[in-house]
Design a protein around this motif. Structure first.
Motif, PDB file in Angstrom:
ATOM      1  N   GLY A   1       0.463   2.281  10.458  1.00  0.00           N
ATOM      2  CA  GLY A   1       0.353   1.327   9.349  1.00  0.00           C
ATOM      3  C   GLY A   1      -0.279   1.931   8.108  1.00  0.00           C
ATOM      4  O   GLY A   1      -0.112   1.411   7.010  1.00  0.00           O
ATOM      5  N   HIS A   2      -0.971   3.038   8.275  1.00  0.00           N
ATOM      6  CA  HIS A   2      -1.609   3.662   7.111  1.00  0.00           C
ATOM      7  C   HIS A   2      -0.917   4.957   6.694  1.00  0.00           C
ATOM      8  O   HIS A   2      -1.510   5.784   6.008  1.00  0.00           O
ATOM      9  CB  HIS A   2      -3.106   3.877   7.365  1.00  0.00           C
ATOM     10  N   ILE A   3       0.318   5.113   7.096  1.00  0.00           N
ATOM     11  CA  ILE A   3       1.134   6.198   6.550  1.00  0.00           C
ATOM     12  C   ILE A   3       1.626   5.724   5.185  1.00  0.00           C
ATOM     13  O   ILE A   3       2.262   4.674   5.086  1.00  0.00           O
ATOM     14  CB  ILE A   3       2.332   6.529   7.471  1.00  0.00           C
TER      15      ILE A   3
ATOM     16  N   PRO B   1      -2.577  -1.036  -3.645  1.00  0.00           N
ATOM     17  CA  PRO B   1      -3.723  -0.554  -2.869  1.00  0.00           C
ATOM     18  C   PRO B   1      -3.761  -1.164  -1.468  1.00  0.00           C
ATOM     19  O   PRO B   1      -3.323  -2.286  -1.259  1.00  0.00           O
ATOM     20  CB  PRO B   1      -4.929  -1.003  -3.693  1.00  0.00           C
ATOM     21  N   CYS B   2      -4.296  -0.382  -0.550  1.00  0.00           N
ATOM     22  CA  CYS B   2      -4.441  -0.802   0.844  1.00  0.00           C
ATOM     23  C   CYS B   2      -5.938  -0.947   1.145  1.00  0.00           C
ATOM     24  O   CYS B   2      -6.772  -0.319   0.482  1.00  0.00           O
ATOM     25  CB  CYS B   2      -3.806   0.244   1.758  1.00  0.00           C
ATOM     26  N   GLY B   3      -6.265  -1.697   2.149  1.00  0.00           N
ATOM     27  CA  GLY B   3      -7.652  -1.879   2.559  1.00  0.00           C
ATOM     28  C   GLY B   3      -8.329  -0.595   2.999  1.00  0.00           C
ATOM     29  O   GLY B   3      -9.553  -0.498   3.014  1.00  0.00           O
ATOM     30  N   CYS B   4      -7.548   0.428   3.330  1.00  0.00           N
ATOM     31  CA  CYS B   4      -8.117   1.701   3.783  1.00  0.00           C
ATOM     32  C   CYS B   4      -8.572   2.563   2.613  1.00  0.00           C
ATOM     33  O   CYS B   4      -9.216   3.589   2.815  1.00  0.00           O
ATOM     34  CB  CYS B   4      -7.122   2.463   4.644  1.00  0.00           C
ATOM     35  N   GLY B   5      -8.227   2.164   1.382  1.00  0.00           N
ATOM     36  CA  GLY B   5      -8.625   2.930   0.208  1.00  0.00           C
ATOM     37  C   GLY B   5      -7.489   3.755  -0.381  1.00  0.00           C
ATOM     38  O   GLY B   5      -7.625   4.289  -1.481  1.00  0.00           O
TER      39      GLY B   5
ATOM     40  N   GLY C   1      -0.099   2.249  -1.136  1.00  0.00           N
ATOM     41  CA  GLY C   1       1.265   2.243  -0.622  1.00  0.00           C
ATOM     42  C   GLY C   1       1.417   2.479   0.863  1.00  0.00           C
ATOM     43  O   GLY C   1       2.469   2.937   1.316  1.00  0.00           O
ATOM     44  N   CYS C   2       0.390   2.153   1.623  1.00  0.00           N
ATOM     45  CA  CYS C   2       0.495   2.294   3.087  1.00  0.00           C
ATOM     46  C   CYS C   2       1.573   1.345   3.632  1.00  0.00           C
ATOM     47  O   CYS C   2       1.843   0.294   3.052  1.00  0.00           O
ATOM     48  CB  CYS C   2      -0.827   1.962   3.763  1.00  0.00           C
ATOM     49  N   ALA C   3       2.122   1.718   4.769  1.00  0.00           N
ATOM     50  CA  ALA C   3       3.169   0.906   5.394  1.00  0.00           C
ATOM     51  C   ALA C   3       2.738  -0.537   5.557  1.00  0.00           C
ATOM     52  O   ALA C   3       3.507  -1.462   5.299  1.00  0.00           O
ATOM     53  CB  ALA C   3       3.554   1.517   6.741  1.00  0.00           C
TER      54      ALA C   3
HETATM   55 ZN   LIG Z   1      -3.917   2.044   4.384  1.00  0.00          ZN
END
Ligand SMILES: [Zn+2]
Length: 147
Positions: free
Chosen positions: A20-22, A30-34, A37-39
């Motif tokens: 999911g974070h690829i 933005p994604c919650g991981c920082g 465009g994460c999956a």
């Molecule tokens: Zn992510």
């Protein structure tokens, strides 16, 4: 998650299978991981709830086919299993669209029918967590017997 020879493979840092974070689009939202465009930014159930449409289904299928191809090329698994609320809500329609698009991204050795739906739907993560806890408990009992 990643299952190898019927066992869960956790990876060196317990993050194996965290696809999911690829980043599928490094300039994406933005994604919650920082990162961006994460999956999972593109393939979330929330996004589906907010704008379910045929157009969104096809866009999600395009991105999911890309992600499945990355997974197939990296691990060469027998199956890529789609689960969770999005897969449950979109079901066979999303699966069919992913399978149609997979040849665009995947090597020819991989077949569209390697992508399947989980029978567990939105309960997949909960069942996996329970199974992991149960297996750790069993492992700890076995370790105590040896001591
Ligand atoms: Zn992510």
């Amino acid at each position: 998650g990643v299952v190898v020879d019927r066992k869960v493979y956790h990876g060196a840092r317990f993050h194996a299978g965290e696809v999911g974070h690829i980043p599928l689009d490094p300039d994406g939202p933005p994604c919650g991981c920082g990162k961006r465009g994460c999956a999972e930014v593109f393939l979330s159930y929330r996004r589906w709830q907010e704008g379910a449409s045929e157009e969104l289904l096809k866009e999600m299928a395009e991105r999911l086919a890309h992600l499945c191809a990355i997974t197939l090329s990296t691990l060469d698994p027998g199956l890529v299993v789609l689960g969770g609320p999005l897969a449950e809500a979109t079901g066979e329609k999303l699966l069919e669209e992913v399978r149609k698009r997979l040849p665009r991204y995947a090597l020819k050795v991989h077949e569209p029918d390697q992508v399947v739906l989980s029978p567990f739907g939105r309960d997949a993560a909960l069942l996996g967590a329970g199974a992991l806890a149960a297996s750790r408990f069993v492992d700890s009992l076995a370790f105590e017997e040896v001591m």
